[in-house]
Design an enzyme around this catalytic site. Sequence first.
Site, PDB file in Angstrom:
ATOM      1  N   ASP A   1      36.915  -9.596 -14.784  1.00 38.20           N
ATOM      2  CA  ASP A   1      36.378  -9.120 -13.520  1.00 38.20           C
ATOM      3  C   ASP A   1      37.309  -9.416 -12.343  1.00 38.20           C
ATOM      4  O   ASP A   1      37.464 -10.577 -11.953  1.00 38.20           O
ATOM      5  CB  ASP A   1      35.019  -9.814 -13.309  1.00 38.20           C
ATOM      6  CG  ASP A   1      34.342  -9.390 -12.029  1.00 38.20           C
ATOM      7  OD1 ASP A   1      34.661  -8.302 -11.517  1.00 38.20           O
ATOM      8  OD2 ASP A   1      33.483 -10.160 -11.544  1.00 38.20           O
TER       9      ASP A   1
ATOM     10  N   ASP B   1      37.627  -3.084  -8.326  1.00 35.44           N
ATOM     11  CA  ASP B   1      36.776  -4.035  -9.048  1.00 35.44           C
ATOM     12  C   ASP B   1      36.511  -3.588 -10.487  1.00 35.44           C
ATOM     13  O   ASP B   1      35.667  -2.727 -10.734  1.00 35.44           O
ATOM     14  CB  ASP B   1      35.460  -4.180  -8.271  1.00 35.44           C
ATOM     15  CG  ASP B   1      34.561  -5.258  -8.854  1.00 35.44           C
ATOM     16  OD1 ASP B   1      34.920  -5.852  -9.883  1.00 35.44           O
ATOM     17  OD2 ASP B   1      33.486  -5.491  -8.275  1.00 35.44           O
TER      18      ASP B   1
END
Length: 380
Positions: free
Chosen positions: A89, A270
């Site tokens: 992430d 992201d």
Amino acid sequence: MKWLVLLGLVAFSECIVKIPLRKVKTMRKSLSGKNILNNFLKEHAYRLSQISSRGSNLNFHPLRNIKDRLYVGNITIGTPPQEFQVIFDTGSSDLWVTSVFCTSPTCSTHVMFRHFDSSTFRPTKKTFSINYGSGRMKGVVVHDTVRIGDLVSTDQPFGLSVVELGFDGIPFDGVMGLNYPKLSFSGAIPIFDNLRNQGAISEPVFAFYLSKDEQEGSVVMFGGADHRYYKGELNWIPLIQAGDWSVHMDSISMKRKVIACSGGCKAVVDTGTSLIEGPRRLVNNIQKLIRAMPRGSEYYVSCSAVNTLPPIIFTIKGINYPVPAQAYILKDSRGHCYTTFKEDRLSPSTETWILGDVFLRRYFSVFDRGNDKIGLARAV
Ligand SMILES: *[C@@H]1O[C@H](CO)[C@@H](O)[C@H](O)[C@H]1NC(C)=O
């Protein structure tokens, strides 16, 4: 993954990041005199480019695409190693996995770290919590050996969850944050920084290729960017500020009309967010423009619209990144077609868009910690 933060309530611990001299820099130092260096670089340019293209300094790590909703990869923790499936992430900075301390119902569906089985485990008394867009966790900071394939970080601080809320039905055992250290909620030095400090990674760079294929092909690479995964040149975009994977976006347009981000806005790159998220008003406007109808929490279009809807174009640093309808409309398990534009529930005061996996399947992404910039190129 998008986390919801009340910045004022979070005490960031200052992480001191030692930046080792990179190989090229060391070389620059030892070869005094510009000409010697230039000649050296000329002579070795071929070899150097071969090295980076062959990827002998790159560490490849496979990821799995789970229903176009998330990408997970395996890591191991402890001695002997225990395996976990985590989200890689770029939107957060903490590494954590589910622990046997966790009594929340969702935890029993995850692999739990058994600290008593690891000879290298070291506890601390420090606790922390993180609110993500999709769930919340509370945990305790511990230390142990963490492995991402061949990359080994010994005595790596990370979190063990004690409470997990939300995340229902999400097939993952934890999160590996790859954002900058100052965004860490646990205050632990992130694994990428540790690996970098230990000299395990040749260049402070990692890159993602997110495949459309359900099972195979997706990869995160550490130490550089393999050009076999993208077409053309990488376009480099400086970060708005060193310390977060966010860049300035010029506009979002459709059929040559600006439909959002007029006058510029912030774009968060992201890998831990599945969709493209933005402010409610602007997202609703896009749903209207593509004639999507709400049903439950999603917006749907007829599947045949995929062939007629125009691409939506994200312009960053003067370069257009079109996302065609085939990419921004996806099919759910019942065969219905939903749009991948979603309201960002955090809605910060400045217009912010989160370019999640929908965008990143289309564009290979490079995260350069050494130069605080992001590279994007058309994915193969
Ligand atoms: C992770 O490990 C499991 C079991 O060991 C394996 O089935 C799976 O394919 C691995 N995932 C990836 C992305 O390599």
